[in-house]
Design a protein around this motif. Structure first.
Motif, PDB file in Angstrom:
ATOM      1  N   ALA A 253      39.233  14.852  38.401  1.00 28.58           N
ATOM      2  CA  ALA A 253      38.811  13.416  38.261  1.00 28.58           C
ATOM      3  C   ALA A 253      37.851  12.975  39.376  1.00 28.58           C
ATOM      4  CB  ALA A 253      40.333  12.819  38.901  1.00 28.58           C
ATOM      5  N   ASP A 254      37.252  11.874  38.728  1.00 28.96           N
ATOM      6  CA  ASP A 254      36.072  11.224  39.661  1.00 28.96           C
ATOM      7  C   ASP A 254      36.753  10.520  40.680  1.00 28.96           C
ATOM      8  OD1 ASP A 254      33.802  11.692  38.154  1.00 28.96           O
ATOM      9  OD2 ASP A 254      34.769  10.688  36.707  1.00 28.96           O
ATOM     10  N   PHE A 255      38.238   9.989  40.572  1.00 32.95           N
ATOM     11  CA  PHE A 255      38.914   9.116  41.661  1.00 32.95           C
ATOM     12  C   PHE A 255      40.321   9.528  41.725  1.00 32.95           C
ATOM     13  CE2 PHE A 255      41.012   5.107  42.776  1.00 32.95           C
ATOM     14  CZ  PHE A 255      40.599   5.258  44.089  1.00 32.95           C
ATOM     15  N   SER A 256      40.969   9.339  42.545  1.00 30.32           N
ATOM     16  CA  SER A 256      42.325   9.426  42.518  1.00 30.32           C
ATOM     17  C   SER A 256      42.951   8.208  43.499  1.00 30.32           C
ATOM     18  CB  SER A 256      42.885  10.732  42.937  1.00 30.32           C
ATOM     19  OG  SER A 256      44.248  10.872  43.155  1.00 30.32           O
ATOM     20  N   GLY A 257      44.083   7.683  43.067  1.00 30.14           N
ATOM     21  CA  GLY A 257      44.679   6.729  43.920  1.00 30.14           C
ATOM     22  C   GLY A 257      46.002   6.094  43.201  1.00 30.14           C
ATOM     23  N   SER A 258      46.543   5.221  44.080  1.00 29.18           N
ATOM     24  CA  SER A 258      47.648   4.853  43.496  1.00 29.18           C
ATOM     25  C   SER A 258      47.392   3.647  42.346  1.00 29.18           C
ATOM     26  CB  SER A 258      48.225   3.673  44.597  1.00 29.18           C
ATOM     27  OG  SER A 258      47.560   2.375  44.871  1.00 29.18           O
ATOM     28  N   THR A 259      48.475   3.240  41.669  1.00 31.57           N
ATOM     29  CA  THR A 259      48.297   2.427  40.494  1.00 31.57           C
ATOM     30  C   THR A 259      47.233   1.182  41.022  1.00 31.57           C
ATOM     31  OG1 THR A 259      50.369   1.289  40.743  1.00 31.57           O
ATOM     32  CG2 THR A 259      50.515   3.113  39.266  1.00 31.57           C
ATOM     33  N   SER A 260      47.569   0.452  42.113  1.00 31.74           N
ATOM     34  CA  SER A 260      46.467  -0.562  42.269  1.00 31.74           C
ATOM     35  C   SER A 260      45.259  -0.055  43.015  1.00 31.74           C
ATOM     36  CB  SER A 260      47.392  -1.465  43.535  1.00 31.74           C
ATOM     37  OG  SER A 260      48.295  -2.239  43.063  1.00 31.74           O
ATOM     38  N   GLY A 261      45.356   1.158  43.412  1.00 27.02           N
ATOM     39  CA  GLY A 261      43.874   1.986  43.905  1.00 27.02           C
ATOM     40  C   GLY A 261      43.256   1.849  42.473  1.00 27.02           C
ATOM     41  N   ILE A 262      43.852   2.469  41.556  1.00 20.31           N
ATOM     42  CA  ILE A 262      43.192   2.795  40.012  1.00 20.31           C
ATOM     43  C   ILE A 262      42.591   1.247  39.685  1.00 20.31           C
ATOM     44  CG2 ILE A 262      43.650   3.309  37.792  1.00 20.31           C
ATOM     45  CD1 ILE A 262      45.520   5.498  38.919  1.00 20.31           C
ATOM     46  N   ILE A 263      43.320   0.237  39.658  1.00 20.40           N
ATOM     47  CA  ILE A 263      43.074  -0.749  39.107  1.00 20.40           C
ATOM     48  C   ILE A 263      41.837  -1.483  39.967  1.00 20.40           C
ATOM     49  CG2 ILE A 263      43.667  -3.431  38.875  1.00 20.40           C
ATOM     50  CD1 ILE A 263      46.503  -2.437  38.206  1.00 20.40           C
ATOM     51  N   ASP A 264      41.709  -1.389  41.334  1.00 22.23           N
ATOM     52  CA  ASP A 264      40.874  -1.758  42.029  1.00 22.23           C
ATOM     53  C   ASP A 264      39.356  -1.023  41.794  1.00 22.23           C
ATOM     54  OD1 ASP A 264      42.453  -3.690  43.344  1.00 22.23           O
ATOM     55  OD2 ASP A 264      42.833  -2.517  45.078  1.00 22.23           O
ATOM     56  N   TYR A 265      39.463   0.383  41.481  1.00 25.32           N
ATOM     57  CA  TYR A 265      38.385   1.082  41.447  1.00 25.32           C
ATOM     58  C   TYR A 265      37.805   0.609  40.045  1.00 25.32           C
ATOM     59  CZ  TYR A 265      35.950   5.097  40.428  1.00 25.32           C
ATOM     60  OH  TYR A 265      34.540   6.259  40.085  1.00 25.32           O
ATOM     61  N   VAL A 266      38.355   0.722  38.950  1.00 29.46           N
ATOM     62  CA  VAL A 266      38.003   0.257  37.770  1.00 29.46           C
ATOM     63  C   VAL A 266      37.242  -1.019  37.673  1.00 29.46           C
ATOM     64  CG1 VAL A 266      38.396  -0.085  35.217  1.00 29.46           C
ATOM     65  CG2 VAL A 266      39.504   1.814  36.604  1.00 29.46           C
ATOM     66  N   ALA A 267      37.937  -2.086  38.512  1.00 33.15           N
ATOM     67  CA  ALA A 267      37.520  -3.617  38.549  1.00 33.15           C
ATOM     68  C   ALA A 267      36.009  -3.529  39.247  1.00 33.15           C
ATOM     69  CB  ALA A 267      38.493  -4.246  39.134  1.00 33.15           C
ATOM     70  N   ARG A 268      36.065  -2.742  40.440  1.00 34.73           N
ATOM     71  CA  ARG A 268      34.808  -2.435  41.106  1.00 34.73           C
ATOM     72  C   ARG A 268      33.763  -1.749  40.470  1.00 34.73           C
ATOM     73  NH1 ARG A 268      37.365  -0.082  45.161  1.00 34.73           N
ATOM     74  NH2 ARG A 268      36.666   1.816  44.948  1.00 34.73           N
ATOM     75  N   GLU A 269      34.066  -0.534  39.693  1.00 32.31           N
ATOM     76  CA  GLU A 269      33.137   0.317  39.172  1.00 32.31           C
ATOM     77  C   GLU A 269      32.622  -0.339  37.852  1.00 32.31           C
ATOM     78  OE1 GLU A 269      31.640   3.321  40.603  1.00 32.31           O
ATOM     79  OE2 GLU A 269      32.313   2.574  42.372  1.00 32.31           O
ATOM     80  N   GLN A 270      33.391  -0.941  37.160  1.00 33.95           N
ATOM     81  CA  GLN A 270      33.330  -1.317  35.817  1.00 33.95           C
ATOM     82  C   GLN A 270      32.529  -0.173  34.931  1.00 33.95           C
ATOM     83  OE1 GLN A 270      33.343  -5.067  34.558  1.00 33.95           O
ATOM     84  NE2 GLN A 270      34.207  -5.618  36.378  1.00 33.95           N
ATOM     85  N   PRO A 271      33.107   1.025  34.898  1.00 30.28           N
ATOM     86  CA  PRO A 271      32.408   1.994  34.052  1.00 30.28           C
ATOM     87  C   PRO A 271      32.134   1.598  32.514  1.00 30.28           C
ATOM     88  CG  PRO A 271      34.508   2.833  34.699  1.00 30.28           C
ATOM     89  CD  PRO A 271      34.364   1.675  35.265  1.00 30.28           C
TER      90      PRO A 271
END
Ligand code: 13P
Ligand code: SF4
Length: 350
Positions: A253-271
């Motif tokens: 994976a490119d990133f691993s995190g808790s469910t909120s960590g995942i949400i924050d990552y996608v919101a920040r990176e907007q791939p």
């Protein structure tokens, strides 16, 4: 608990739950948060339940704490607070209302009760369990302590109150590495998720981490080959995995995190494209807020989380049945382990 037919009859006696375009329109502000993933006919079915629950919530002085894996109609329609396990535990310490309805699994409701012994905590379906929580008992903790004398026991919050009570401190996927790194011992026992422990071991190489043999039935099903295949077909996709996945999956994976960590990552990176290697509702719940991200690829459903429905939430608020009770002596010891986690987590992230 009434059977399903009697329960429906009782609800129908008190609420008009027939599909309604009028109620759907009156609650269009809620629908706007889920319109990409819930069709208008489905919203006309859900809206009368959502309206009834939101009215009853005020009458009963209740709050709804909902996990990120709840369906969109629960997550966006009725929840007062949404989050990962750590956020929900922290929010549970701040609740002023007399009643908490836990839209999540049983261990989450127990955690809320442990932190709020005087409040009523309702779980809409007692069968909403967790394969991790079921994998270990206090006897398992005692076995690990006997095998590794003196090593602290860090238990995932995905455990029963009895197991928390037998542990030194809890952790969640959001703070596991920090909590383990902060232990004053070279060897740390992590229970019950072997994959979370193995993933943490990579992040905290200075510790010898030993683990219990539990796993999440949702995340253990993903394979590294699935992810490699997917990346081959869609090279531009960002792959994001929960740390309950096996380590070779997390490594892909490119990133691993808790469910909120995942949400924050996608919101920040907007791939442009994202594959969330976790429970299916995650992508549904965030897709309206992130219209530029296309959520692609496989997901797995948690059968326990999906036990919670609008119908049984309405039933629990209507009947006030499904109250979670924890033996006060066990709750007091479990509270120590949960509060140690919350305090340490706050101090380490300050
Ligand atoms: P989070 O703490 O990341 O929300 O995870 C809880 C859970 O049960 C994931 O399977
Ligand atoms: Fe338990 Fe896995 Fe479901 Fe989370 S997703 S509640 S860890 S079975």
């Amino acid at each position: 608990m009434l059977d399903q037919i009697a329960l429906r009859a009782e609800l129908a006696d008190h609420y008009d739950l027939s599909p309604s375009t009028e109620t759907a329109e009156a609650n269009a502000h809620l629908y706007a948060r889920m319109s990409r993933v819930v069709s208008p006919p489905d919203w006309a079915i859900f809206a009368p339940y959502v309206a009834a629950i939101n009215r009853l919530k005020a009458e009963r002085n209740a709050v709804i704490l909902a996990h990120n894996y709840m369906t969109p109609e629960i997550y966006h329609g009725i929840a007062d607070v949404v989050g990962d396990s750590l956020q929900l535990a922290i929010e549970a310490t701040k609740v002023e209302a007399g009643v908490i309805v836990q839209c999540g699994v049983h261990f989450m409701a127990e955690t809320s009760k442990i932190l709020n012994p005087a409040k009523t905590v309702l779980i809409p379906d007692r069968e909403a369990g967790c394969s991790l929580a079921e994998s270990i008992t206090p006897a398992g903790i005692a076995e690990m302590r006997a095998r590794y004398p003196g090593a602290p026991v860090v238990s995932y919050v995905n455990t029963t109150a009895e197991v928390k009570a037998a542990s030194d401190i809890c952790c969640t996927s959001a703070n596991a590495a920090q909590i383990v790194a902060a232990q004053d011992s070279d060897t740390v026992i992590m229970t019950p998720d072997k994959y979370l422990a193995q993933n943490v071991a990579k992040q905290v190489p200075q510790k010898r981490i030993v683990w219990w043999d539990g796993a999440c039935i949702v995340h253990e099903r993903f394979t590294a080959q699935d992810l490699r295949d997917f990346r081959g077909w869609n090279p531009e996709t960002r792959i994001i995995a929960h740390p309950e996945c096996p380590p070779d999956v997390v490594a892909e994976a490119d990133f691993s995190g808790s469910t909120s960590g995942i949400i924050d990552y996608v919101a920040r990176e907007q791939p442009p494209k994202a594959l969330l290697v976790t429970e299916c509702s995650m992508a549904s719940n965030i897709s309206d807020a992130l219209p530029g991200v296309e959520f692609v690829g496989p997901c797995n459903m948690c059968p326990y989380m999906k036990k919670i429905t609008l119908e049984n939430v309405l039933w629990s608020l209507h009947s006030m049945q499904g109250a979670v009770e924890v033996d006060p002596e066990i709750a007091a010891r479990a509270r120590v382990a949960v509060e140690r986690m919350i305090d340490l987590s706050r101090r380490l992230s300050a």
